[in-house]
Structure formats: C-alpha cells, structure tokens
Design a protein around this motif. Structure first.
Motif, PDB file in Angstrom:
ATOM      1  N   GLY A  51      63.764  22.320  54.800  1.00 34.70           N
ATOM      2  CA  GLY A  51      62.685  21.462  54.307  1.00 34.70           C
ATOM      3  C   GLY A  51      61.803  22.140  53.284  1.00 34.70           C
ATOM      4  N   ALA A  52      62.259  23.296  52.759  1.00 38.65           N
ATOM      5  CA  ALA A  52      61.436  24.063  51.809  1.00 38.65           C
ATOM      6  C   ALA A  52      61.728  23.652  50.369  1.00 38.65           C
ATOM      7  CB  ALA A  52      61.720  25.556  51.980  1.00 38.65           C
ATOM      8  N   ASN A  53      60.770  23.912  49.485  1.00 37.04           N
ATOM      9  CA  ASN A  53      60.906  23.626  48.056  1.00 37.04           C
ATOM     10  C   ASN A  53      61.003  24.928  47.264  1.00 37.04           C
ATOM     11  OD1 ASN A  53      60.468  20.688  48.197  1.00 37.04           O
ATOM     12  ND2 ASN A  53      58.445  21.311  48.945  1.00 37.04           N
ATOM     13  N   SER A  54      61.646  24.840  46.100  1.00 38.01           N
ATOM     14  CA  SER A  54      61.725  25.992  45.207  1.00 38.01           C
ATOM     15  C   SER A  54      60.340  26.266  44.618  1.00 38.01           C
ATOM     16  CB  SER A  54      62.705  25.691  44.076  1.00 38.01           C
ATOM     17  OG  SER A  54      62.468  26.550  42.981  1.00 38.01           O
ATOM     18  N   ALA A  55      59.817  27.466  44.838  1.00 35.84           N
ATOM     19  CA  ALA A  55      58.478  27.789  44.306  1.00 35.84           C
ATOM     20  C   ALA A  55      58.449  27.844  42.782  1.00 35.84           C
ATOM     21  CB  ALA A  55      57.968  29.098  44.909  1.00 35.84           C
ATOM     22  N   PRO A  56      59.458  28.451  42.109  1.00 39.01           N
ATOM     23  CA  PRO A  56      59.395  28.460  40.640  1.00 39.01           C
ATOM     24  C   PRO A  56      59.534  27.067  40.033  1.00 39.01           C
ATOM     25  CG  PRO A  56      61.412  29.532  41.420  1.00 39.01           C
ATOM     26  CD  PRO A  56      60.538  29.300  42.614  1.00 39.01           C
ATOM     27  N   PHE A  57      60.245  26.163  40.725  1.00 36.80           N
ATOM     28  CA  PHE A  57      60.315  24.793  40.211  1.00 36.80           C
ATOM     29  C   PHE A  57      58.970  24.086  40.420  1.00 36.80           C
ATOM     30  CE2 PHE A  57      60.884  20.229  40.882  1.00 36.80           C
ATOM     31  CZ  PHE A  57      61.335  19.891  39.622  1.00 36.80           C
ATOM     32  N   TRP A  65      66.874  26.430  41.511  1.00 37.69           N
ATOM     33  CA  TRP A  65      66.196  26.609  42.800  1.00 37.69           C
ATOM     34  C   TRP A  65      65.803  28.056  43.022  1.00 37.69           C
ATOM     35  CZ3 TRP A  65      65.051  23.446  47.193  1.00 37.69           C
ATOM     36  CH2 TRP A  65      65.159  22.083  46.916  1.00 37.69           C
ATOM     37  N   THR A  66      66.679  28.963  42.546  1.00 35.28           N
ATOM     38  CA  THR A  66      66.410  30.398  42.674  1.00 35.28           C
ATOM     39  C   THR A  66      66.640  31.039  41.309  1.00 35.28           C
ATOM     40  OG1 THR A  66      68.702  31.033  43.181  1.00 35.28           O
ATOM     41  CG2 THR A  66      67.318  30.320  45.046  1.00 35.28           C
ATOM     42  N   CYS A  67      66.163  32.265  41.145  1.00 33.78           N
ATOM     43  CA  CYS A  67      66.403  32.993  39.900  1.00 33.78           C
ATOM     44  C   CYS A  67      67.572  33.956  40.127  1.00 33.78           C
ATOM     45  CB  CYS A  67      65.165  33.786  39.497  1.00 33.78           C
ATOM     46  SG  CYS A  67      63.708  32.755  39.240  1.00 33.78           S
ATOM     47  N   ILE A  68      68.573  33.910  39.227  1.00 37.37           N
ATOM     48  CA  ILE A  68      69.737  34.791  39.360  1.00 37.37           C
ATOM     49  C   ILE A  68      69.921  35.523  38.033  1.00 37.37           C
ATOM     50  CG2 ILE A  68      72.202  34.929  39.881  1.00 37.37           C
ATOM     51  CD1 ILE A  68      71.879  32.274  41.444  1.00 37.37           C
ATOM     52  N   SER A  69      69.718  36.839  38.077  1.00 31.77           N
ATOM     53  CA  SER A  69      69.721  37.653  36.862  1.00 31.77           C
ATOM     54  C   SER A  69      70.829  38.700  36.971  1.00 31.77           C
ATOM     55  CB  SER A  69      68.363  38.339  36.692  1.00 31.77           C
ATOM     56  OG  SER A  69      67.307  37.392  36.832  1.00 31.77           O
ATOM     57  N   LEU A  70      71.529  38.933  35.854  1.00 32.16           N
ATOM     58  CA  LEU A  70      72.700  39.817  35.873  1.00 32.16           C
ATOM     59  C   LEU A  70      72.521  41.033  34.970  1.00 32.16           C
ATOM     60  CD1 LEU A  70      75.533  37.111  35.459  1.00 32.16           C
ATOM     61  CD2 LEU A  70      74.477  37.928  37.590  1.00 32.16           C
ATOM     62  N   ASN A  71      72.962  42.185  35.451  1.00 31.73           N
ATOM     63  CA  ASN A  71      73.113  43.411  34.659  1.00 31.73           C
ATOM     64  C   ASN A  71      71.833  43.822  33.918  1.00 31.73           C
ATOM     65  OD1 ASN A  71      75.754  43.708  35.627  1.00 31.73           O
ATOM     66  ND2 ASN A  71      76.483  42.187  34.166  1.00 31.73           N
ATOM     67  N   GLY A 166      54.221  43.335  40.906  1.00 26.65           N
ATOM     68  CA  GLY A 166      54.078  42.531  42.113  1.00 26.65           C
ATOM     69  C   GLY A 166      52.757  41.761  42.053  1.00 26.65           C
ATOM     70  N   HIS A 167      52.443  41.040  43.131  1.00 27.60           N
ATOM     71  CA  HIS A 167      51.320  40.091  43.055  1.00 27.60           C
ATOM     72  C   HIS A 167      50.950  39.588  44.447  1.00 27.60           C
ATOM     73  CE1 HIS A 167      54.446  37.011  43.700  1.00 27.60           C
ATOM     74  NE2 HIS A 167      55.189  37.852  42.992  1.00 27.60           N
ATOM     75  N   GLY A 168      49.749  39.075  44.547  1.00 33.97           N
ATOM     76  CA  GLY A 168      49.370  38.361  45.755  1.00 33.97           C
ATOM     77  C   GLY A 168      50.166  37.071  45.863  1.00 33.97           C
ATOM     78  N   VAL A 169      50.312  36.561  47.094  1.00 29.24           N
ATOM     79  CA  VAL A 169      51.103  35.350  47.330  1.00 29.24           C
ATOM     80  C   VAL A 169      50.554  34.699  48.600  1.00 29.24           C
ATOM     81  CG1 VAL A 169      52.891  36.592  48.678  1.00 29.24           C
ATOM     82  CG2 VAL A 169      53.512  34.486  47.449  1.00 29.24           C
ATOM     83  N   GLY A 170      50.941  33.465  48.877  1.00 28.89           N
ATOM     84  CA  GLY A 170      50.520  32.840  50.141  1.00 28.89           C
ATOM     85  C   GLY A 170      50.201  31.365  50.021  1.00 28.89           C
ATOM     86  N   ARG A 171      49.101  31.016  49.315  1.00 22.26           N
ATOM     87  CA  ARG A 171      48.774  29.598  49.126  1.00 22.26           C
ATOM     88  C   ARG A 171      49.248  29.109  47.761  1.00 22.26           C
ATOM     89  NH1 ARG A 171      46.613  27.082  53.656  1.00 22.26           N
ATOM     90  NH2 ARG A 171      47.483  25.417  52.383  1.00 22.26           N
ATOM     91  N   SER A 172      49.743  30.035  46.944  1.00 22.01           N
ATOM     92  CA  SER A 172      50.459  29.712  45.718  1.00 22.01           C
ATOM     93  C   SER A 172      51.411  30.873  45.455  1.00 22.01           C
ATOM     94  CB  SER A 172      49.506  29.473  44.539  1.00 22.01           C
ATOM     95  OG  SER A 172      48.726  30.623  44.319  1.00 22.01           O
ATOM     96  N   LEU A 173      52.281  30.723  44.420  1.00 21.44           N
ATOM     97  CA  LEU A 173      53.287  31.768  44.187  1.00 21.44           C
ATOM     98  C   LEU A 173      52.660  33.046  43.648  1.00 21.44           C
ATOM     99  CD1 LEU A 173      56.198  32.726  44.109  1.00 21.44           C
ATOM    100  CD2 LEU A 173      56.505  31.485  41.950  1.00 21.44           C
ATOM    101  N   HIS A 174      51.688  32.900  42.755  1.00 20.66           N
ATOM    102  CA  HIS A 174      51.043  34.085  42.175  1.00 20.66           C
ATOM    103  C   HIS A 174      49.535  34.007  42.364  1.00 20.66           C
ATOM    104  CE1 HIS A 174      54.918  34.190  39.783  1.00 20.66           C
ATOM    105  NE2 HIS A 174      54.878  35.352  40.386  1.00 20.66           N
ATOM    106  N   GLU A 175      48.998  34.989  43.072  1.00 16.13           N
ATOM    107  CA  GLU A 175      47.562  35.034  43.370  1.00 16.13           C
ATOM    108  C   GLU A 175      47.035  36.439  43.102  1.00 16.13           C
ATOM    109  OE1 GLU A 175      47.225  34.068  47.526  1.00 16.13           O
ATOM    110  OE2 GLU A 175      47.878  31.997  47.227  1.00 16.13           O
ATOM    111  N   GLU A 176      45.762  36.639  43.329  1.00 16.00           N
ATOM    112  CA  GLU A 176      45.156  37.973  43.279  1.00 16.00           C
ATOM    113  C   GLU A 176      45.752  38.842  44.386  1.00 16.00           C
ATOM    114  OE1 GLU A 176      42.046  39.286  41.583  1.00 16.00           O
ATOM    115  OE2 GLU A 176      42.992  37.913  40.142  1.00 16.00           O
ATOM    116  N   PRO A 177      45.967  40.129  44.153  1.00 13.62           N
ATOM    117  CA  PRO A 177      45.883  40.819  42.853  1.00 13.62           C
ATOM    118  C   PRO A 177      47.016  40.388  41.928  1.00 13.62           C
ATOM    119  CG  PRO A 177      46.700  42.311  44.549  1.00 13.62           C
ATOM    120  CD  PRO A 177      46.345  41.037  45.246  1.00 13.62           C
ATOM    121  N   GLU A 178      46.698  40.238  40.641  1.00 13.73           N
ATOM    122  CA  GLU A 178      47.614  39.602  39.706  1.00 13.73           C
ATOM    123  C   GLU A 178      48.808  40.456  39.306  1.00 13.73           C
ATOM    124  OE1 GLU A 178      45.719  37.950  36.252  1.00 13.73           O
ATOM    125  OE2 GLU A 178      44.760  36.437  37.494  1.00 13.73           O
TER     126      GLU A 178
END
Ligand code: CO
Ligand code: CO
Length: 251
Positions: A51-57, A65-71, A166-178
């Motif tokens: 029942g979860a949603n993609s945060a970057p979307f 839905w997810t980020c997939i990075s190569l090499n 890195g970054h704070g997270v919790g009630r949104s994807l990117h929070e303090e500390p930025e």
C-alpha cells in the motif's frame, strides 16, 4: 522529523521495513539480461502490495517507482529499456511513503560475476556507511559523518562526491538537516538531534568528485569510464547507539 510518540515511531518503522524489504527483494530479483524497467516493475509491485507510494514520484514526479543507476551513474537513474549485464554495478534506491511517513534506502551491488573487479568498491562503501552510523548519537557534529566516509574511501584509493549528501527524512523525503556531506566541512556547525530520523548515504567513486545531470534531466552521472557506489540507511538518532530503521535490507 523528530519522533515524539510511540505511534510516530511505529509509523516510521513500518515504512522503513517496507523500503528495506523492497530493496532486498529487488536485489534478489535482478538478473543479467533484464531491463531496468522490468526490475522497477517488480519493485513497484512489492511497494503496491504494502500500500506504499513511490516517494520520488509523489515528491518530484520522478518517472519510475525506484531509482536504478548503473556503473558511472551515481543516482536518480530512470528505469528504462536498458539491459543490465553480468558484472554491471547496479544501484537501487528505494524511497517510499505510507500514511504520510517516508523512508529512504539504497544499495549498490555487482550483478552476477565480478568481471570488472568492483566488489572492493562496494565493500568500502558498506564499511564507510557502517562506520559513519556507528559514531552518530545526539550532540555529535553532522560534519563528523563526512570525515569518516571520506577517510574510509581514501584509505582504499577512492574518491567521494562533493555535491551530494544524506538528509533528514520522515514526514517528507528531504528534510532538515538538508545535506549530510561525504567530506569534512568545517563550516558545518550542525549537530544531530535526539530522536531525529535521518538518511545517511555514501557516494564513493573511482574517478569522480562531482556529479552532473545527464541529458535526460534526472540521472546524476560521474566521469566516463568510472564507477559510483551508494549505500543508504534511514536511522533514528538516540543519545546512545543509533537505531538502523532499514535494517531488513540486509546490507
Ligand atoms: Co535514497
Ligand atoms: Co536519500
């Protein structure tokens, strides 16, 4: 976020479990010959079943839905028709939202046989992440994370990316500390706060210190011919040992 109630703690733990399980299952599912889109579709199904949603979307309208990075890609790779092959360095970053709570979790791994000799790079990144998390408690300077990650990477002859963190997270994807940098920045005076939730991430490379945005507008890439690795956990800062909330990914 700063966790204030046991209900909040349960909610952040729930979404952390979901991203960690999704990442672990995607790693197991990844096989040479499949496209990054097939891998993302599998991850999307796991997230949807919870029942979860993609945060970057949800946050940025990211086309996947997810980020997939190569090499030589460091982050934000778009799932596409590209086929992954034996020896590719694959990074999967899963961040998701459930009931207004967000967690963030990433890992790089060598796909199949290590024909490019990149397992040491992967192991160095995991070591750097674990060492950084081990020193975090309330009151510790945020800049100490960068000191530990850079030192661990340099000891093996690798470099760190200077324009990601890195970054704070919790009630949104990117929070303090930025921006929790991967190198020591003497101008960073912030300290970790008790009961805060933060995403600690490594950005370690063979030949790059900065990433650029690719022509697709999303993918963050290092220099040609190089390799980039990232490992990320969402953690809860306490006055003692940090609690790794995304522990179920097994990294
Ligand atoms: Co992430
Ligand atoms: Co993150």
């Amino acid at each position: 976020m700063i966790v204030q109630t046991s209900e909040e703690l349960k909610s952040i733990q729930d979404i952390s479990d979901i991203v960690a399980i999704t990442l672990k299952e995607m790693k197991q599912y990844a096989k040479p010959g499949m496209t990054t889109k097939q891998l993302d579709n599998f991850g999307a199904k796991v997230l949807k079943d919870f029942g979860a949603n993609s945060a970057p979307f949800v946050t940025y309208k990211f086309p996947g839905w997810t980020c997939i990075s190569l090499n030589n890609e460091m982050a934000h790779g778009i799932p596409s028709n590209r086929v992954v092959v034996e020896g590719d360095l694959v990074n999967i970053d899963v961040s998701a939202e459930l009931n207004g709570f967000y967690a963030d979790n990433g890992a790089s791994f060598v796909l199949g046989e290590d024909i490019n000799n990149k397992q040491e790079l992967v192991d160095t990144s995991i070591e750097a992440l674990n060492k950084a998390i081990s020193i975090i408690r309330s009151g510790v300077k945020i800049s100490e994370v960068g000191r530990v990650i850079e030192k661990t990477a340099k000891a093996k002859g690798y470099k760190v990316i200077k324009n990601l963190g890195g970054h704070g997270v919790g009630r949104s994807l990117h929070e303090e500390p930025e921006c929790i940098l991967n190198y020591y920045d003497r101008f960073e005076r912030g300290r970790f706060k008790k009961n805060s939730v933060v995403a600690i991430e490594t950005f370690i490379t063979t030949n790059s210190t900065f990433v650029d945005t690719a022509s697709d507008g999303w993918t963050l890439v290092g220099n040609k011919g190089g390799f980039c690795v990232q490992h990320e956990h969402t953690i809860l800062v306490t006055s003692d040992k940090s609690v790794i909330l995304t522990v179920k990914n097994g990294i």
